[in-house]
Design an enzyme around this catalytic site. Structure first.
Site, PDB file in Angstrom:
ATOM      1  N   ALA A 130      -4.183   2.605   8.049  1.00 41.43           N
ATOM      2  CA  ALA A 130      -3.578   1.298   8.276  1.00 41.43           C
ATOM      3  C   ALA A 130      -4.218   0.602   9.469  1.00 41.43           C
ATOM      4  CB  ALA A 130      -2.068   1.444   8.474  1.00 41.43           C
ATOM      5  N   ARG A 131      -3.996   1.119  10.678  1.00 35.56           N
ATOM      6  CA  ARG A 131      -4.603   0.608  11.908  1.00 35.56           C
ATOM      7  C   ARG A 131      -4.743   1.771  12.888  1.00 35.56           C
ATOM      8  NH1 ARG A 131      -5.943  -3.015   9.412  1.00 35.56           N
ATOM      9  NH2 ARG A 131      -5.712  -5.264   9.726  1.00 35.56           N
ATOM     10  N   GLY A 144     -11.291   1.273   3.916  1.00 38.66           N
ATOM     11  CA  GLY A 144     -10.097   1.017   3.114  1.00 38.66           C
ATOM     12  C   GLY A 144     -10.235  -0.082   2.084  1.00 38.66           C
ATOM     13  N   ASP A 157      11.245   2.954   5.733  1.00 42.83           N
ATOM     14  CA  ASP A 157      10.890   1.561   5.973  1.00 42.83           C
ATOM     15  C   ASP A 157      12.174   0.749   6.140  1.00 42.83           C
ATOM     16  OD1 ASP A 157      10.007  -1.044   6.037  1.00 42.83           O
ATOM     17  OD2 ASP A 157       8.466  -0.748   4.518  1.00 42.83           O
ATOM     18  N   GLU A 216     -14.386   7.450  19.782  1.00 41.22           N
ATOM     19  CA  GLU A 216     -15.272   8.389  20.461  1.00 41.22           C
ATOM     20  C   GLU A 216     -14.633   9.762  20.627  1.00 41.22           C
ATOM     21  OE1 GLU A 216     -18.594   9.935  22.215  1.00 41.22           O
ATOM     22  OE2 GLU A 216     -18.406   7.938  21.297  1.00 41.22           O
ATOM     23  N   ILE A 244       0.829  -1.210   0.000  1.00 44.47           N
ATOM     24  CA  ILE A 244       0.000   0.000   0.000  1.00 44.47           C
ATOM     25  C   ILE A 244       0.857   1.252   0.000  1.00 44.47           C
ATOM     26  CG2 ILE A 244      -1.729   1.321   1.290  1.00 44.47           C
ATOM     27  CD1 ILE A 244      -2.729  -1.401   2.401  1.00 44.47           C
ATOM     28  N   ASP A 291      -9.251   6.119   9.143  1.00 40.11           N
ATOM     29  CA  ASP A 291     -10.301   5.173   8.752  1.00 40.11           C
ATOM     30  C   ASP A 291     -10.834   4.412   9.957  1.00 40.11           C
ATOM     31  OD1 ASP A 291     -11.866   4.203   6.687  1.00 40.11           O
ATOM     32  OD2 ASP A 291     -10.515   2.555   6.185  1.00 40.11           O
ATOM     33  N   HIS A 307     -13.888   2.695   8.345  1.00 41.21           N
ATOM     34  CA  HIS A 307     -13.090   1.531   7.935  1.00 41.21           C
ATOM     35  C   HIS A 307     -13.425   1.111   6.503  1.00 41.21           C
ATOM     36  CE1 HIS A 307     -11.002  -2.382   9.501  1.00 41.21           C
ATOM     37  NE2 HIS A 307     -10.277  -1.708   8.637  1.00 41.21           N
TER      38      HIS A 307
END
Length: 386
Positions: free
Chosen positions: A229-230, A273, A166, A258, A147, A254, A271
């Protein structure tokens, strides 16, 4: 005939990779050899002794009890890259939308409904949503996998200066990157230069809160952050503080939480993606193919808990064994096969932490009881003779 249980709706195109002559799809089965799953939580589900493999139609495997599966000799697959294009396109859309303040502008424009002076209100109010163009700006990409590399290449095409970080970049990912992407050896080299920052790494204990108060402190004031991603990769409290101080210009993610909802400068999508028909099909096809190849041939490709091991079938029978990564196991396996008058034509062994997988192609007559003798080897976890 192998029985496959699906825990979520799986694309028919993917299920077509499991021909009826070899596989039975039975979602009520209590003893399947394989499971296909998307988002269903398997942590509390009993794992039957029959279960050989679980294939996740997606990248993340947080819904699967990996340690428990490894102990039982159950191979867990995921589908890296199958949804990469869908996620990358959404990130680029968010990059444009965030830079031009589109969500806030849309909400404001909706509030003009019924205005008697609509045209004048539009011209008067639009200046509050002025945002910069992307061309010439700098994007930092943390994680250059399937990605991240697509996002980086698309940003280059938009005329952005792209920096990539990376330390674990694969050879395939490196080959797919545009030569215009500049590789940074440390986050401290990249962050001070970024106008925009996007994160594309897996969620691990070591990557939790990759974006935090310390990393944001190294960024330019007004940096725009994206996370598709997360959710756990970004410290929401640090983002909110950054928005208050002006360190963060906007945050697109994504993963609604709250504390993020309704905050100016934050835009959460539900979410989305991988939520495209193409992505769901790609993931299903890859997951079904991985499951099929393992059940029929013993090949392991894209496993998250065992080493990847594959070799073509050259005739004869195939012995597959998941075992502890311990001294003496290989010699014990070959001793059992030699005593059974079987000739080893090909053999491959790979390990992953404390577990290993050995696959042998043998010729000769396999007598009943061979698998049981192999299971008697100290350290054996799962034995199959195909």
């Amino acid at each position: 005939m192998y029985t496959i249980k699906t825990m979520n709706a799986i694309s028919p195109v993917g299920l077509a990779k499991l021909p009826a002559a070899l596989f039975e799809i039975d979602n009520e089965s209590t003893a399947p050899e394989g499971i296909l799953v998307r988002s269903a939580d398997l942590h509390e589900m009993p794992l039957p002794d029959s279960l050989l493999a679980i294939a996740r139609a997606g990248a993340g495997t947080n819904n699967i009890p990996l340690d428990k599966c490894t102990e039982a000799g159950i191979v867990v697959f995921n589908t890296p890259g199958a949804n990469a294009n869908a996620v990358a396109e959404l990130v680029i859309g968010a990059l444009v939308a965030g830079s031009r303040n589109m969500p806030a502008a849309i909400r404001w424009a909706e509030g003009l409904k019924g205005s008697a002076t609509l045209a004048k209100d539009v011209e008067k109010g639009k200046k509050q949503f002025v945002g910069p163009e992307l061309r010439g700006k700098t994007l930092g990409v943390i994680g250059l996998g399937a990605i991240g590399s697509r996002v980086a290449n698309a940003a280059v095409a938009l005329g952005m200066e792209v920096l990539g970080y990376d330390p674990y970049i694969s050879i395939d990912a490196a080959w797919s990157l545009s030569r215009s992407v500049q590789h940074c050896v440390a986050l401290s080299d990249m962050l001070p230069r970024c106008d925009y920052l996007t994160v594309h790494v897996p969620y691990l204990p070591s990557t939790k809160n990759t974006i935090n108060a310390q990393t944001l402190a190294m960024c330019k004031d007004g940096v725009r952050v994206l996370n598709f991603a997360r959710g756990e990769l970004v410290d929401n409290a640090a983002i909110l503080e950054g928005l208050d101080t002006g360190k963060v210009g906007s945050y697109f993610c994504d993963f609604p939480a709250e504390e993020l909802l309704g905050v100016p400068g934050v835009c959460c999508t539900p979410h989305l993606g991988a939520s495209t028909p193409e992505s769901e099909t790609n993931c299903a096809v890859m997951a079904a193919s991985e499951l099929s190849d393992y059940l029929r041939n013993g090949n392991i490709i894209h496993s998250v808990n065992l080493p990847d091991v594959q070799q073509p079938r050259l005739g004869g029978r195939r012995v597959c064994m998941i075992h502890k990564n311990a001294p003496g196991v290989i010699s014990a396996i070959t001793s059992v096969l030699t005593a059974a008058s079987l000739n080893i034509e090909n053999m491959v062994n790979k390990s992953r932490k404390d577990v290993a997988y050995t696959m042998l192609d043998v010729t000769g007559t396999i007598e009943p009881g061979l698998a049981e003798k192999l299971r008697g080897i100290e350290g054996a976890i799962r034995v199959r003779v195909l």
